[in-house]
Design an enzyme around this catalytic site. Structure first.
Site, PDB file in Angstrom:
ATOM      1  N   ASP A  80       0.802  -1.224   0.000  1.00 17.03           N
ATOM      2  CA  ASP A  80       0.000   0.000   0.000  1.00 17.03           C
ATOM      3  C   ASP A  80       0.838   1.279   0.000  1.00 17.03           C
ATOM      4  OD1 ASP A  80       0.859  -0.541   2.571  1.00 17.03           O
ATOM      5  OD2 ASP A  80      -1.109  -0.425   3.500  1.00 17.03           O
ATOM      6  N   GLU A 129      10.821  -1.257   4.371  1.00 11.71           N
ATOM      7  CA  GLU A 129      10.208  -1.449   5.697  1.00 11.71           C
ATOM      8  C   GLU A 129      10.811  -0.448   6.686  1.00 11.71           C
ATOM      9  OE1 GLU A 129       7.834  -2.857   7.097  1.00 11.71           O
ATOM     10  OE2 GLU A 129       7.178  -4.581   5.921  1.00 11.71           O
ATOM     11  N   HIS A 132      10.550  -0.485  10.563  1.00 10.45           N
ATOM     12  CA  HIS A 132      11.335  -1.402  11.389  1.00 10.45           C
ATOM     13  C   HIS A 132      12.820  -1.070  11.339  1.00 10.45           C
ATOM     14  CE1 HIS A 132       7.815  -3.576  12.530  1.00 10.45           C
ATOM     15  NE2 HIS A 132       7.428  -3.549  11.265  1.00 10.45           N
ATOM     16  N   CYS A 142       9.584  -4.513  19.739  1.00 10.26           N
ATOM     17  CA  CYS A 142       8.645  -4.400  18.618  1.00 10.26           C
ATOM     18  C   CYS A 142       8.074  -5.772  18.281  1.00 10.26           C
ATOM     19  CB  CYS A 142       9.365  -3.806  17.409  1.00 10.26           C
ATOM     20  SG  CYS A 142       8.308  -3.541  15.965  1.00 10.26           S
ATOM     21  N   CYS A 144       7.978  -7.118  15.572  1.00 12.40           N
ATOM     22  CA  CYS A 144       8.795  -7.776  14.550  1.00 12.40           C
ATOM     23  C   CYS A 144       9.917  -8.593  15.167  1.00 12.40           C
ATOM     24  CB  CYS A 144       9.369  -6.750  13.570  1.00 12.40           C
ATOM     25  SG  CYS A 144      10.733  -5.766  14.247  1.00 12.40           S
ATOM     26  N   CYS A 149      12.276   0.077  17.193  1.00 11.78           N
ATOM     27  CA  CYS A 149      11.823   0.333  15.820  1.00 11.78           C
ATOM     28  C   CYS A 149      11.045   1.653  15.750  1.00 11.78           C
ATOM     29  CB  CYS A 149      10.935  -0.796  15.318  1.00 11.78           C
ATOM     30  SG  CYS A 149      11.808  -2.354  15.056  1.00 11.78           S
ATOM     31  N   GLU A 151       8.466   2.376  14.272  1.00 10.66           N
ATOM     32  CA  GLU A 151       7.026   2.156  14.387  1.00 10.66           C
ATOM     33  C   GLU A 151       6.531   2.276  15.822  1.00 10.66           C
ATOM     34  OE1 GLU A 151       4.554  -1.778  13.404  1.00 10.66           O
ATOM     35  OE2 GLU A 151       5.152  -0.668  11.606  1.00 10.66           O
TER      36      GLU A 151
END
Length: 289
Positions: A80, A129, A132, A142, A144, A149, A151
């Site tokens: 996206d 990404e 991350h 995180c 992940c 990270c 995020e």
């Protein structure tokens, strides 16, 4: 919409309704289908390489194959944020630029990298990404498996979690507080929210400075709900980025909002049909009917 039935089935149902609405003598012929999806997308195969358990059973879904079998026309599938990047290249603030980076600050933090006019994909499509990228080697854990990270600090989810923790530590009511409320409190001058958002801006500045040094972009485009918090938000991001990046890399750098906000992804999904060479649909007889 996670957990509300088969994702491919819902996609097919939605596309079918759109086709029904778009029939008639005055409607142009349909060129194909462009799909943007959350998760890690295998660009060559048009399939979901990996997705978290927020969408159970989605990993490995052969989206392109399923849709080409069902609709008998070319299908392009991408992440996206990569398609948001296409929107910016074709229609948005980055129109005419060949080197820029897009970030989507929403539930998570997604990234799209345009280098020399082409999206950077890596070996199978997972490049970008950015969420991350670690901005603190001893930071928050995180999902992940990493720590610190971006995020965890700059996504709507991360801001909401940290805001609730901050309020709870002060004995204030934190029930239901999310990123939108945290940002509103910050804009109203709340000191607790200011501490949370200062950390957010520092993390964003650290991450963006690293991106600037790695890719030497002309522009960074910020999209997603968090980034739609107004000019004061963007100004703080610019300020923190410039503190951390070498001046030679930032002399002409611009940090701007996405062209059409959250609609940019939908626009970019369709733009795939014009961005990439035409392809013939492949029918294997194994798709969904």
């Amino acid at each position: 919409m996670a957990g509300q039935g088969s994702v491919p089935d819902r996609i097919i149902e939605t596309i079918g309704k759109l086709f029904q609405q778009g029939t008639g003598p005055d409607v142009p012929s349909i060129r194909g289908i462009g799909l943007a999806s959350a998760g890690q997308i295998n660009w060559e195969k048009g399939s979901v390489h990996f997705s978290t358990d927020l969408i159970p059973g989605y990993t490995g879904t052969p989206l392109r194959q399923i849709l080409e079998e069902r609709f008998r026309m070319p299908v392009f599938v991408d992440n996206d944020v990569n398609v948001l990047t296409l929107t910016e290249k074709r229609l948005g603030a980055a129109k005419g630029l060949r080197n820029f980076v897009c970030l989507a600050l929403g539930t998570g933090v997604g990234g799209g990298i345009m280098a020399d006019g082409r999206i950077v994909r890596g070996s199978w499509g997972g490049a970008g990404e950015i969420g991350h990228m670690s901005v603190d080697f001893d930071g928050l854990p995180c999902i992940c498996g990493g720590v610190g990270c971006l995020e965890q600090y700059a996504s709507g989810t991360g801001i909401g979690v940290r805001m609730r923790r901050e309020l709870e530590s002060l004995g204030r009511n934190a029930e239901g507080v999310d990123a939108r409320q945290a940002i509103a409190l910050w804009q109203a001058g709340d000191e607790a929210a200011a501490r949370v958002m200062d950390e957010t801006f520092q993390a964003l500045g650290s991450g963006l400075a690293s991106i600037v040094h790695m890719f030497n972009p002309e522009m960074i485009v910020l999209g997603g709900g968090v980034a739609e918090s107004g000019e004061i938000f963007l100004e703080r991001v610019r300020e923190e980025t410039l503190k951390r990046a070498m001046r030679s890399f930032t002399e002409n750098l611009r940090i701007v909002p996405a062209y059409r906000g959250n609609h940019s992804g939908m626009i970019g999904a369709g733009l795939q049909l014009w961005e990439y060479p035409p392809r013939e649909p492949v029918f294997t007889g194994e798709g969904m009917n």
